[in-house]
Design an enzyme around this catalytic site. Structure first.
Site, PDB file in Angstrom:
ATOM      1  N   HIS A 158      -4.103  -5.892  -1.522  1.00 57.49           N
ATOM      2  CA  HIS A 158      -4.327  -4.472  -1.039  1.00 57.49           C
ATOM      3  C   HIS A 158      -4.552  -4.546   0.672  1.00 57.49           C
ATOM      4  CE1 HIS A 158      -5.217  -0.277  -0.626  1.00 57.49           C
ATOM      5  NE2 HIS A 158      -6.014  -0.529   0.047  1.00 57.49           N
ATOM      6  N   HIS A 208      -6.088   4.137   4.388  1.00 52.88           N
ATOM      7  CA  HIS A 208      -5.260   3.409   3.764  1.00 52.88           C
ATOM      8  C   HIS A 208      -4.634   4.328   2.547  1.00 52.88           C
ATOM      9  CE1 HIS A 208      -8.578   2.482   0.507  1.00 52.88           C
ATOM     10  NE2 HIS A 208      -8.819   3.705   1.344  1.00 52.88           N
ATOM     11  N   CYS A 243       0.144   1.087  -0.385  1.00 54.69           N
ATOM     12  CA  CYS A 243      -0.553   0.379   0.417  1.00 54.69           C
ATOM     13  C   CYS A 243       0.186  -0.138   1.335  1.00 54.69           C
ATOM     14  CB  CYS A 243      -1.748  -0.369   0.087  1.00 54.69           C
ATOM     15  SG  CYS A 243      -1.235  -2.010  -0.466  1.00 54.69           S
TER      16      CYS A 243
END
Length: 342
Positions: free
Chosen positions: A306, A318, A258
């Site tokens: 994240h 993402h 990520c």
């Protein structure tokens, strides 16, 4: 990324540490294989999916710790190399000074072997002797100065050697940390895969293919107010990464985790971002989610484990989790902890 569920079944805690992952995985597996005959198969499958979500979440936290440790290793390696170079240069200076002092001492010994007073009495030319004596005095002063410089150089060399030793020891500790975090990630991912493999094939395929909160389809961005020039360049770069695989610890161009996707996308726009999602959330100015613009970084969970990029109309792009390629998802897929404008 990982879990898109807003809540976790009570049987699984969110703060499971690396050291208990094996026990956690075993507990989850027991849920699948040792459920009573009266248990609802749907509940069992949902428990398995929740366990996979949790394991992916823990794997991502370990991945960011791995990224941080790897970044620190790179920095420490440079520091250790510079310290080693400084030590070598310092040793060369000390050696040159020692050689110079040795030459001076030899010359003084040869010139001053006879007592100065006797040499004056025996000299047929007192003026010549006085010139030699003055030269010896100057040589003595030069020797004293060189000796003082040598002492200082030796002290600096000892300090540099100590710093080099500390830098190398720190480097080794962080290399060990990288290895530990790598093993933690791999352990969690193996446990998640075992749980997925325990599901019926059709449900496993659905789980692997689908988002927990959306389908990852390209959103309609018509009418979206653009961000800054560099932000839009980063959005365009992230869009080019659509479909590329999630690879933990990777920052492109063929695969991403990520934070690696965010770092790579902004690098294409000429902007250098830190490596981890925790550091990226502080790489710019925080704004309310209601004011998010394309290119803003959206961090999830309280620990920012994240991160994604806002693209407009309530969507982010993402790198979700292993098995799920770079894609779009709703910005509210998980609790948002911050929005950062680069």
């Amino acid at each position: 990324m990982v879990s898109h569920r807003r809540s976790t079944p009570s049987g699984f805690t969110r703060g499971v540490r690396v050291t208990v992952i094996s026990a956690a995985a075993a507990t989850a597996a027991a849920t699948l294989t040792g459920a009573p005959a009266s248990a609802d198969p749907q509940d069992t499958r949902e428990s398995a999916k929740a366990a996979v979500d949790r394991l992916y979440g823990e794997a991502e936290r370990a991945t960011e710790r791995y990224n941080e440790a790897a970044e620190r290793v790179d920095r420490l390696r440079g520091e250790a190399e510079r310290s080693q170079d400084a030590t070598a240069r310092g040793q060369e200076r000390v050696n040159r000074m020692r050689d110079a002092l040795g030459s001076m001492a030899g010359a003084q010994y040869r010139a001053g072997a006879v007592d100065p007073a006797l040499a004056l009495l025996l000299s047929g030319d007192p003026d010549t002797y006085l010139e030699r004596a003055a030269a010896l005095d100057r040589a003595g002063a030069r020797q004293a100065m060189t000796l003082d410089k040598l002492r200082h150089a030796q002290r600096r060399l000892a300090q540099t050697r100590a710093e080099t030793t500390r830098a190398l020891a720190e480097l080794e500790r962080n290399r060990a940390a990288v290895t530990r975090h790598k093993h933690a990630v791999e352990s969690k991912l193996r446990a998640a895969r075992r749980l997925l493999d325990s599901l019926p094939p059709e449900e496993r395929a659905t789980f692997d293919r689908a988002s927990r909160s959306g389908r990852g389809e390209a959103p309609d961005l018509s009418g979206v107010a653009p961000g800054s020039g560099r932000a839009m360049s980063a959005v365009a770069a992230a869009h080019r990464a659509l479909g590329r695989p999630y690879v933990w610890g990777a920052n492109g161009p063929s695969g991403f985790d990520c934070s690696g996707l965010m770092q790579w996308a902004y690098a294409q726009a000429g902007v250098s971002l830190p490596r981890t999602s925790q550091a990226q959330r502080y790489a710019g100015r925080m704004v309310p989610l209601s004011q998010a613009r394309p290119g803003d970084l959206v961090a999830y969970r309280a620990d920012a484990s994240h991160i994604g990029m806002y693209v407009g109309n309530g969507q982010v792009i993402h790198a979700p989790y292993p098995g799920a390629p770079v894609r779009y998802d709703p910005v509210g897929m998980m609790p948002v902890s911050s929005v950062t404008r680069i």
